[in-house]
Write an enzyme that holds these catalytic residues in place. Structure first.
Site, short mmCIF file in Angstrom:
data_model
loop_
_atom_site.label_atom_id
_atom_site.label_comp_id
_atom_site.label_asym_id
_atom_site.label_seq_id
_atom_site.Cartn_x
_atom_site.Cartn_y
_atom_site.Cartn_z
CG ASN A 23 -0.26 -0.02 2.51
OD1 ASN A 23 0.46 0.92 2.84
ND2 ASN A 23 -0.41 -1.09 3.27
CB VAL A 32 1.17 -10.88 -1.12
CG1 VAL A 32 1.03 -9.55 -1.74
CG2 VAL A 32 2.42 -11.57 -1.59
CG ASP A 33 2.60 -5.12 2.32
OD1 ASP A 33 3.83 -5.22 2.31
OD2 ASP A 33 1.99 -4.06 2.59
CB SER A 121 -5.48 -4.86 -7.40
OG SER A 121 -4.77 -3.65 -7.21
N1 AR6 Z 1 2.12 -15.45 -2.00
C1 AR6 Z 1 1.48 -15.17 -3.16
N2 AR6 Z 1 0.27 -14.58 -3.21
C2 AR6 Z 1 -0.30 -14.26 -2.03
C3 AR6 Z 1 0.31 -14.50 -0.77
C4 AR6 Z 1 1.58 -15.13 -0.79
N3 AR6 Z 1 2.25 -15.39 0.33
N4 AR6 Z 1 -0.54 -14.06 0.21
C5 AR6 Z 1 -1.64 -13.57 -0.40
N5 AR6 Z 1 -1.51 -13.70 -1.75
P1 AR6 Z 1 -3.41 -8.91 -1.36
P2 AR6 Z 1 -4.04 -6.41 -2.79
C6 AR6 Z 1 -2.43 -13.34 -2.84
O1 AR6 Z 1 -4.60 -8.74 -0.47
O2 AR6 Z 1 -5.37 -6.95 -3.19
C7 AR6 Z 1 -2.25 -5.41 1.99
O3 AR6 Z 1 -2.75 -5.15 3.29
C8 AR6 Z 1 -3.89 -13.12 -2.48
O4 AR6 Z 1 -4.57 -14.37 -2.35
O5 AR6 Z 1 -2.14 -9.37 -0.75
O6 AR6 Z 1 -3.19 -5.72 -3.82
C9 AR6 Z 1 -1.44 -4.27 1.45
O7 AR6 Z 1 -0.69 -3.63 2.48
C10 AR6 Z 1 -4.35 -12.34 -3.71
O8 AR6 Z 1 -4.68 -13.23 -4.79
O9 AR6 Z 1 -3.06 -7.54 -2.16
C11 AR6 Z 1 -2.49 -3.36 0.91
O10 AR6 Z 1 -3.08 -2.58 1.93
C12 AR6 Z 1 -3.12 -11.52 -4.11
O11 AR6 Z 1 -2.02 -12.12 -3.39
C13 AR6 Z 1 -3.51 -4.31 0.37
O12 AR6 Z 1 -3.35 -5.51 1.11
C14 AR6 Z 1 -3.19 -10.06 -3.73
O13 AR6 Z 1 -3.86 -9.93 -2.50
C15 AR6 Z 1 -3.24 -4.65 -1.08
O14 AR6 Z 1 -4.30 -5.44 -1.58
#
Ligand code: AR6
Length: 173
Positions: A23, A32-33, A121
């Site tokens: 973010n 993932v973050d 996203s």
């Molecule tokens: N490895 C690969 N993919 C993953 C992992 C992992 N370890 N963990 C989750 N995913 P998101 P966004 C997938 O929510 O939508 C955070 O709080 C997950 O299943 O991580 O861009 C940031 O700080 C999904 O398919 O990112 C921001 O505030 C994809 O990664 C916000 O979330 C992206 O999900 C960003 O939201």
């Protein structure tokens, strides 16, 4: 550039760089973050704080990308990019595409040859999986880059399936 798909955890990838769906604060979050900061350790956050104190006092804008160390991760670098929050009333596709273009640009500047991407996203930011996959894959497929492999590492079966369908249609066309 070869595009590959893998069902798994991006923090386990032995690529030169891994992309983080961050973010604007660059100071961590969930998804993932959270996983990248947890497994990569405090060195990543320390560099993010330096970036906030220098180049990005107001945070990293959506669609842009910046690199830090990967800390304790197997990769060398983390490339942080900020995806747009999905909106039903506003088309933010160009911002999402920009995340991939800018991440590849940063990867090229670093000299990375292999890069792992998450589905930016497509989690907390609410982007529909099929559309997230279409934007991600068409953008990376059209990009000019020195990268040899762009590996999409998808965490869940449904997102993996969406990416698989879109990649098959790109390869068939
Ligand atoms: N490895 C690969 N993919 C993953 C992992 C992992 N370890 N963990 C989750 N995913 P998101 P966004 C997938 O929510 O939508 C955070 O709080 C997950 O299943 O991580 O861009 C940031 O700080 C999904 O398919 O990112 C921001 O505030 C994809 O990664 C916000 O979330 C992206 O999900 C960003 O939201």
């Amino acid at each position: 550039m070869r595009i590959t798909l893998e069902l798994g955890d991006i923090t386990r990838q032995h690529t030169d760089a891994v992309v983080n769906a961050a973010n604007s604060s660059l100071l961590g979050g969930g998804g993932v973050d959270g996983a990248i900061h947890h497994r990569g350790g405090p060195a990543i956050l320390a560099e993010c704080r330096l970036l906030r104190a220098s180049r990005y006092p107001d945070g990293l804008p959506p669609g842009e990308a910046v690199a830090t160390t990967a800390g304790d991760l197997p990769a060398r670098w983390v490339i942080h990019t900020v995806g747009p929050v999905y909106s039903k009333t506003q088309d933010r596709s160009a911002v999402l595409a920009s995340c991939y273009v800018q991440s590849l640009r940063v990867a090229d500047e670093l000299g990375a040859r292999t890069v792992a991407f998450p589905a930016v996203s497509a989690g907390i930011y609410g982007w529909p999986h099929d559309d997230a996959a279409r934007i991600a894959l068409t953008t990376v497929n059209q990009a000019r880059s020195q990268i040899e492999e762009a590996r999409f590492v998808l965490f869940t079966e449904d997102v993996y399936a969406s990416f698989g369908q879109v990649l098959a249609s790109l390869e068939g066309s």
